[in-house]
Design an enzyme around this catalytic site. Structure first.
Site, PDB file in Angstrom:
ATOM      1  N   CYS A  57      32.612  89.180   0.331  1.00 37.67           N
ATOM      2  CA  CYS A  57      31.599  89.496   1.340  1.00 37.67           C
ATOM      3  C   CYS A  57      31.554  88.315   2.303  1.00 37.67           C
ATOM      4  O   CYS A  57      32.255  87.330   2.114  1.00 37.67           O
ATOM      5  CB  CYS A  57      30.239  89.830   0.719  1.00 37.67           C
ATOM      6  SG  CYS A  57      29.385  88.486  -0.101  1.00 37.67           S
ATOM      7  N   CYS A  95      32.730  92.704   4.970  1.00 43.54           N
ATOM      8  CA  CYS A  95      33.399  91.570   5.628  1.00 43.54           C
ATOM      9  C   CYS A  95      34.401  92.024   6.678  1.00 43.54           C
ATOM     10  O   CYS A  95      35.171  91.223   7.193  1.00 43.54           O
ATOM     11  CB  CYS A  95      34.051  90.653   4.610  1.00 43.54           C
ATOM     12  SG  CYS A  95      35.346  91.405   3.646  1.00 43.54           S
ATOM     13  N   CYS A 142      39.761  90.244   5.307  1.00 46.05           N
ATOM     14  CA  CYS A 142      40.563  90.184   4.091  1.00 46.05           C
ATOM     15  C   CYS A 142      42.021  90.531   4.381  1.00 46.05           C
ATOM     16  O   CYS A 142      42.306  91.589   4.932  1.00 46.05           O
ATOM     17  CB  CYS A 142      39.984  91.150   3.061  1.00 46.05           C
ATOM     18  SG  CYS A 142      40.662  90.912   1.438  1.00 46.05           S
TER      19      CYS A 142
END
Length: 136
Positions: free
Chosen positions: A11, A85, A89
Site C-alpha cells: 500500500c 498503490c 508495483c
C-alpha cells in the site's frame, strides 16, 4: 526462495492496510507462508489505530515498521496484493497479482478501522485456504 508460498502486501504508506494484512497472514498462516509488506511511499510508523484494532483481535503489529517497496521484494514473492498503490508495483511474469480495494485507515480512529480490519481478515482467510488448502 523457500518452498513456502510467499505473499507481498503493498500500500502507499505501509502503515495500515498492508501491515494489518501481514499481521493476519503471519497469524493465520502459522509459519506456512512467507509474509512481506511494503509501501510505495512508506510512512514514519504504523498507524496507531491499526495497531489498536489488531490488538483487539489478539494480533500485535506494534513492532512493525513501514518499509519501502523494492523490485527484489516483488521478485521474491509468489503473490503480490496491492491496496491502493496504483501503478507503483513492478510487474513480473509468473507472479499472481491481486488488487484489494479497501478504505484507507489513515487519519481515522479505531472505530472506523475495525470494518477495514474485519474485511482484511475475511480476505486473508480465503487466501490462506487457497495457498495451503487449509481453512484458516
Amino acid at each position: 526462495m523457500s518452498d513456502k508460498p510467499s505473499v507481498l502486501f503493498v500500500c502507499v504508506h505501509n502503515a495500515g492496510r498492508s501491515q494489518m494484512a501481514a499481521g493476519f497472514l503471519e497469524h493465520l498462516g502459522a509459519g506456512r507462508i512467507e509474509v512481506r509488506s511494503a509501501g510505495s511511499a512508506p510512512g514514519d510508523r504504523v498507524n496507531p489505530a491499526a495497531v489498536e484494532a489488531m490488538r483487539e483481535v489478539g494480533i500485535d503489529i506494534s513492532a512493525a515498521t513501514p518499509r519501502v517497496l523494492t523490485t527484489e521484494a516483488v521478485r521474491a514473492s509468489d503473490v503480490v496484493i496491492t491496496m491502493g498503490c496504483g501503478d507503483a508495483c513492478p510487474i513480473f511474469p509468473g507472479k499472481r497479482y491481486l488488487d484489494w480495494t479497501l478504505d484507507d485507515p489513515a487519519g481515522r480512529g479505531v472505530e472506523a478501522v475495525r470494518p477495514i480490519r474485519d474485511e482484511i481478515e475475511r480476505r486473508i482467510r480465503v487466501l490462506v485456504n487457497e495457498l495451503t488448502g487449509d481453512r484458516a
